[in-house]
Scaffold this motif. Structure first.
Motif, mmCIF file in Angstrom:
data_model
loop_
_atom_site.group_PDB
_atom_site.id
_atom_site.type_symbol
_atom_site.label_atom_id
_atom_site.label_comp_id
_atom_site.label_asym_id
_atom_site.label_seq_id
_atom_site.Cartn_x
_atom_site.Cartn_y
_atom_site.Cartn_z
ATOM 1 N N ASN A 29 0.889 -1.208 -0.115
ATOM 2 C CA ASN A 29 0.047 0.004 0.016
ATOM 3 C C ASN A 29 0.903 1.141 -0.143
ATOM 4 N N GLY A 30 1.756 1.263 -0.901
ATOM 5 C CA GLY A 30 2.528 2.659 -1.295
ATOM 6 C C GLY A 30 3.234 2.992 0.036
ATOM 7 N N GLY A 31 3.702 2.071 1.014
ATOM 8 C CA GLY A 31 4.335 2.467 2.082
ATOM 9 C C GLY A 31 3.516 2.888 3.376
ATOM 10 N N GLY A 32 2.210 2.973 3.005
ATOM 11 C CA GLY A 32 1.482 3.299 4.027
ATOM 12 C C GLY A 32 1.295 2.533 5.032
ATOM 13 N N LYS A 33 0.831 2.564 6.150
ATOM 14 C CA LYS A 33 0.726 1.730 7.252
ATOM 15 C C LYS A 33 -0.942 1.000 7.462
ATOM 16 N N GLY A 34 -1.114 -0.271 7.202
ATOM 17 C CA GLY A 34 -2.219 -0.935 7.494
ATOM 18 C C GLY A 34 -3.657 -0.493 6.873
ATOM 19 N N GLY A 35 -3.116 0.703 5.700
ATOM 20 C CA GLY A 35 -4.355 0.834 4.898
ATOM 21 C C GLY A 35 -4.527 -0.268 4.027
ATOM 22 N N GLU A 48 3.557 -1.265 -9.118
ATOM 23 C CA GLU A 48 4.614 -1.969 -8.583
ATOM 24 C C GLU A 48 5.910 -1.460 -8.257
ATOM 25 N N GLY A 49 6.144 -0.411 -9.278
ATOM 26 C CA GLY A 49 7.378 0.227 -9.411
ATOM 27 C C GLY A 49 7.526 1.121 -8.075
ATOM 28 N N LYS A 50 6.348 1.873 -7.703
ATOM 29 C CA LYS A 50 6.197 2.869 -6.657
ATOM 30 C C LYS A 50 6.028 2.001 -5.281
ATOM 31 N N GLY A 51 6.362 0.454 -5.369
ATOM 32 C CA GLY A 51 6.663 -0.224 -4.209
ATOM 33 C C GLY A 51 5.041 -0.434 -3.467
ATOM 34 N N CYS A 52 3.963 -0.403 -4.510
ATOM 35 C CA CYS A 52 2.616 -0.348 -3.796
ATOM 36 C C CYS A 52 2.120 -1.967 -4.148
ATOM 37 N N ALA A 53 1.647 -2.735 -3.038
ATOM 38 C CA ALA A 53 1.271 -4.160 -3.122
ATOM 39 C C ALA A 53 0.073 -3.820 -3.995
ATOM 40 N N THR A 54 0.341 -4.717 -5.344
ATOM 41 C CA THR A 54 -0.737 -4.766 -6.455
ATOM 42 C C THR A 54 -0.961 -5.829 -7.339
ATOM 43 N N GLU A 55 -2.000 -6.295 -7.374
ATOM 44 C CA GLU A 55 -2.042 -7.340 -8.331
ATOM 45 C C GLU A 55 -3.258 -6.981 -9.667
ATOM 46 N N GLY A 56 -2.994 -7.643 -10.793
ATOM 47 C CA GLY A 56 -3.810 -7.439 -11.891
ATOM 48 C C GLY A 56 -4.607 -8.691 -12.072
ATOM 49 N N TRP A 57 -6.133 -8.259 -12.086
ATOM 50 C CA TRP A 57 -7.022 -9.244 -12.279
ATOM 51 C C TRP A 57 -7.795 -8.921 -13.297
ATOM 52 N N THR A 66 -0.077 9.307 -23.178
ATOM 53 C CA THR A 66 -1.158 10.193 -22.429
ATOM 54 C C THR A 66 -1.974 9.590 -21.763
ATOM 55 N N VAL A 67 -2.791 8.708 -22.109
ATOM 56 C CA VAL A 67 -3.613 7.710 -21.564
ATOM 57 C C VAL A 67 -3.246 7.118 -20.060
ATOM 58 N N GLU A 68 -1.964 6.615 -20.526
ATOM 59 C CA GLU A 68 -1.184 6.025 -19.233
ATOM 60 C C GLU A 68 -0.897 7.007 -17.998
ATOM 61 N N GLU A 69 -0.523 8.228 -18.485
ATOM 62 C CA GLU A 69 -0.292 9.335 -17.607
ATOM 63 C C GLU A 69 -1.381 9.577 -16.747
ATOM 64 N N GLN A 70 -2.735 9.615 -17.410
ATOM 65 C CA GLN A 70 -3.802 9.863 -16.791
ATOM 66 C C GLN A 70 -4.250 9.002 -15.821
ATOM 67 N N LEU A 71 -4.211 7.755 -16.165
ATOM 68 C CA LEU A 71 -4.527 6.577 -15.345
ATOM 69 C C LEU A 71 -3.635 6.492 -13.965
ATOM 70 N N ARG A 72 -2.316 6.770 -14.128
ATOM 71 C CA ARG A 72 -1.440 6.784 -13.033
ATOM 72 C C ARG A 72 -2.176 7.810 -11.971
ATOM 73 N N GLU A 73 -2.214 8.850 -12.350
ATOM 74 C CA GLU A 73 -2.859 9.973 -11.504
ATOM 75 C C GLU A 73 -4.147 9.742 -10.814
ATOM 76 N N LEU A 74 -5.192 9.077 -11.796
ATOM 77 C CA LEU A 74 -6.172 8.568 -11.077
ATOM 78 C C LEU A 74 -6.033 7.655 -10.139
ATOM 79 N N ALA A 75 -5.178 6.650 -10.516
ATOM 80 C CA ALA A 75 -5.139 5.395 -9.733
ATOM 81 C C ALA A 75 -4.306 5.980 -8.242
ATOM 82 N N MET A 76 -3.369 6.945 -8.359
ATOM 83 C CA MET A 76 -2.531 7.382 -7.254
ATOM 84 C C MET A 76 -3.571 7.969 -6.355
#
Ligand code: TMP
Ligand code: MG
Length: 211
Positions: free
Chosen positions: A1-7, A34-43, A185-195
């Protein structure tokens, strides 16, 4: 979770027509997170690995015939069979980037003429996404991209009807991204929305789809 604790993790869904670029964007978003250190899975749904998923896959490949309502319920069952795992992943802090969800279920079945209310009913009680991103691409443009694999539903006339139903499902929580923009461009927008979504949902409880 991006380094956050327990979220908890975020439930992020990408929707769109076939050939809208969803799968590529899901993969790109996944590796970014994943590169941001965020626990993530693709489903993805349909999840073709389960026994229900295999029935769905055979239907889509035109290897089997099923009544429209029957296949609708199988798509829904395919989400239900993953619900508890989905919940435990999210509560355990893993963000899920999901390629298609209940909105595909409703839009594609309604495009066959099934009643919308009937289509929504079996989705009630599944987990509600924290973010739904709709990759908006004109059906004709998506078809021009080629690579329709010849599965059932991969016909432009049908996709036009699906697009209309997606349109009627959109609500305030959806983020519509112009999928005809350059991939980066799409990728950039998705990154921001996701973060943003991941940081905001830390304090929010998981809820169920109500519809
Ligand atoms: P896919 O191409 O993303 O693997 O999805 C296969 C097809 O199944 C696609 O045309 C959309 C359709 N579909 C439904 O009709 N109902 C559903 O619930 C889902 C998840 C997909
Ligand atoms: Mg497809």
């Amino acid at each position: 979770n991006g380094g956050g604790k327990g979220g908890r993790g975020a439930l992020i869904v990408l929707e769109g027509l076939d050939r809208s670029g969803k799968s590529s964007q899901c993969a790109r978003l996944l590796s970014f997170l994943e590169g941001k250190g965020c626990a993530t899975e693709g489903w993805r749904f349909p999840d073709r690995d389960t026994s229900v998923g295999k029935m769905i896959s055979a239907y889509l490949a035109n290897e089997s015939q099923l009544d429209d309502r029957t296949i609708h319920l199988l798509f829904s069952a395919n989400r239900w069979e993953k619900r508890s795992l989905m919940e435990s992943k999210l509560l355990g802090g893993t963000t899920l980037v999901v390629d298609r969800y209940s909105y595909s279920g409703v839009a594609f079945s309604a495009a066959k003429g099934l009643d919308i209310g009937w289509c929504k009913a079996p989705e009630v009680g599944l987990l509600a996404p924290d973010l739904v991103i709709y990759l908006d691409v004109q059906p004709e443009k998506a078809a021009e991209r080629g690579g329709y694999g010849g599965e059932r539903y991969e016909r432009v006339e049908f996709q036009k009807r699906v697009a209309e139903h997606y349109h009627s499902l959109r609500d305030l929580t959806w983020k519509v991204v112009d999928g005809s923009l350059p991939m980066e461009t799409v990728e950039e927008q998705l990154r921001e929305l996701a973060m943003n979504c991941i940081s905001e949902c830390q304090d929010k409880h998981l809820t169920n789809l109500t519809w």
